[in-house]
Design an enzyme around this catalytic site. Structure first.
Site, mmCIF file in Angstrom:
data_model
loop_
_atom_site.group_PDB
_atom_site.id
_atom_site.type_symbol
_atom_site.label_atom_id
_atom_site.label_comp_id
_atom_site.label_asym_id
_atom_site.label_seq_id
_atom_site.Cartn_x
_atom_site.Cartn_y
_atom_site.Cartn_z
ATOM 1 N N LYS A 1 -10.269 -3.357 -8.292
ATOM 2 C CA LYS A 1 -10.453 -1.910 -8.146
ATOM 3 C C LYS A 1 -9.149 -1.166 -8.400
ATOM 4 O O LYS A 1 -9.121 -0.112 -9.009
ATOM 5 C CB LYS A 1 -10.898 -1.591 -6.709
ATOM 6 C CG LYS A 1 -12.384 -1.695 -6.507
ATOM 7 C CD LYS A 1 -12.768 -1.375 -5.079
ATOM 8 C CE LYS A 1 -12.501 -2.550 -4.149
ATOM 9 N NZ LYS A 1 -13.515 -2.813 -3.149
ATOM 10 N N LYS B 1 0.823 -1.203 0.000
ATOM 11 C CA LYS B 1 0.000 0.000 0.000
ATOM 12 C C LYS B 1 0.865 1.264 0.000
ATOM 13 O O LYS B 1 0.547 2.231 -0.691
ATOM 14 C CB LYS B 1 -0.966 -0.018 1.183
ATOM 15 C CG LYS B 1 -2.117 -0.981 0.943
ATOM 16 C CD LYS B 1 -3.009 -1.130 2.149
ATOM 17 C CE LYS B 1 -4.084 -2.177 1.871
ATOM 18 N NZ LYS B 1 -4.776 -2.579 3.095
ATOM 19 N N LYS C 1 -6.192 -9.333 -13.962
ATOM 20 C CA LYS C 1 -7.207 -9.719 -12.983
ATOM 21 C C LYS C 1 -8.108 -8.518 -12.643
ATOM 22 O O LYS C 1 -7.603 -7.411 -12.443
ATOM 23 C CB LYS C 1 -6.498 -10.214 -11.713
ATOM 24 C CG LYS C 1 -7.460 -10.723 -10.668
ATOM 25 C CD LYS C 1 -6.772 -11.029 -9.343
ATOM 26 C CE LYS C 1 -7.814 -11.009 -8.246
ATOM 27 N NZ LYS C 1 -7.318 -10.726 -6.935
#
Ligand code: TRP
Length: 320
Positions: free
Chosen positions: A192, A110, A189
């Site tokens: 989001k 992240k 894939k």
């Protein structure tokens, strides 16, 4: 058997969420006591728009209900409605070695994506452990990206049990097979974070636009088309009957049909597949009060399950 899973309200559910998580979760409601929650506290680590958080939370709940989640069987609730989860997260954090969290990939991933570091982002797996341990969960179906968080959960539970005696049940992960994950509009894939999603309940025109926009190669109409890695076939397989799917695959291999034609057929199949659910979805959208009642009722049932667990823990550690 108690089954527990959570989904973050960081966006609207898409076909990848539906076939990967929601559909199997809904099927599992027949197999045991299913607890599913919208992880709004987790979403706070990345979502800074209060209106979006509120809206996405409600939309996810409506999508689950429209897709067949039966609130008489499964328990659907907001994570933040169960106040003791935050308390449990704190208690667990006091026995969690820093090194355990420092090894977590998702935190590093992240940061690499540009998400701001925060204590909450770092201790995200501890909150997830609290979600799982608060309800004596037996099994936790998750994607591969969450496997490490389940290991952290078990490590933390073992640590508490070593320090204070048997308090927690050790949950078993069920790791989803993602080899057949739905591909997004760019052939990667569907996710989001890749911006390649097709949301579940788009109106006709935007849905058509998304599907017609699926990236394809430049194979001429008359030539055979590659079936390996085709996003069109990958989605079609989930929404078409086996014989329709076999027919499209054969036409790919035979050549003579253009991608535009395949996409039109795919659009028709997606539209059909979700049409009964779309009706239900409209009904829920017109009565958000009912959806909120289901969520509150789910929270009451979840809270009742967590109470004895928390009591057991508070006693074991000396808070009461
Ligand atoms: N972290 C999970 C995800 O992003 C969502 C989640 C939060 C979860 N708490 C959970 C999943 C507990 C399973 C169990 O997908």
């Amino acid at each position: 058997m108690r089954i527990l899973s959570g989904i973050q309200p960081t966006g609207l559910p898409h076909l990848g969420n539906y076939f990967g998580m929601m559909k199997p979760a809904i099927e599992l409601q027949e197999k045991g006591e299913a607890l599913y929650f919208v992880a709004d506290l987790h979403a706070l680590t990345t979502v800074r728009d209060p209106e979006a958080l509120r809206r996405n939370t409600l939309e996810i709940a409506m999508d689950f209900l429209a897709c067949g989640l039966d609130p008489g069987k499964a328990c659907l609730f907001r994570q933040s409605d169960i106040a003791c989860v935050a308390e449990l997260s704190w208690i667990l954090s006091t026995v969690t070695p820093m090194g355990l969290l420092e090894r977590c990939h998702s935190y590093k991933d992240k940061l690499a994506k540009g998400i701001h570091s925060s204590l909450g982002l770092f201790s995200y797996p501890v909150l997830m452990a609290a979600d799982i341990l608060a309800y004596d969960s037996d099994v936790v179906p998750v994607g591969k990206d969450q496997k490490q968080h389940l290991e952290v959960t078990r490590d933390i539970a073992i640590k508490i049990n070593e320090l204070y005696g048997p308090v927690f049940k050790l949950p078993e992960p069920i790791i989803r097979d993602e080899s057949s994950a739905i591909l997004g509009t760019d052939g990667a894939k569907m996710s989001k974070s890749y911006g390649n999603t097709v949301e579940l309940f788009l109106e006709e025109a935007p849905l058509k636009k998304k599907i017609m926009g699926i990236q394809t190669d430049s194979t001429p109409v008359e030539s055979p088309k590659p079936i390996e890695g085709s996003a069109i076939l990958g989605i079609y397989r989930h929404v078409a009957s086996p014989s329709d799917y076999a027919a499209m695959e054969a036409e790919f291999l035979a050549g003579g049909t253009g991608y535009g034609e395949f996409k039109k057929r795919l659009f028709g199949a997606v539209w059909e597949y979700f049409s009964p659910m779309r009706e239900e979805r409209r009904r829920f959208a017109s009565d958000p009060g009912e959806v909120n009642r289901f969520l509150r009722n789910g929270a009451e049932r979840a809270a009742a399950i967590s109470h004895p667990v928390m009591e057991r823990l508070r006693r074991a550690i000396g808070l009461i």
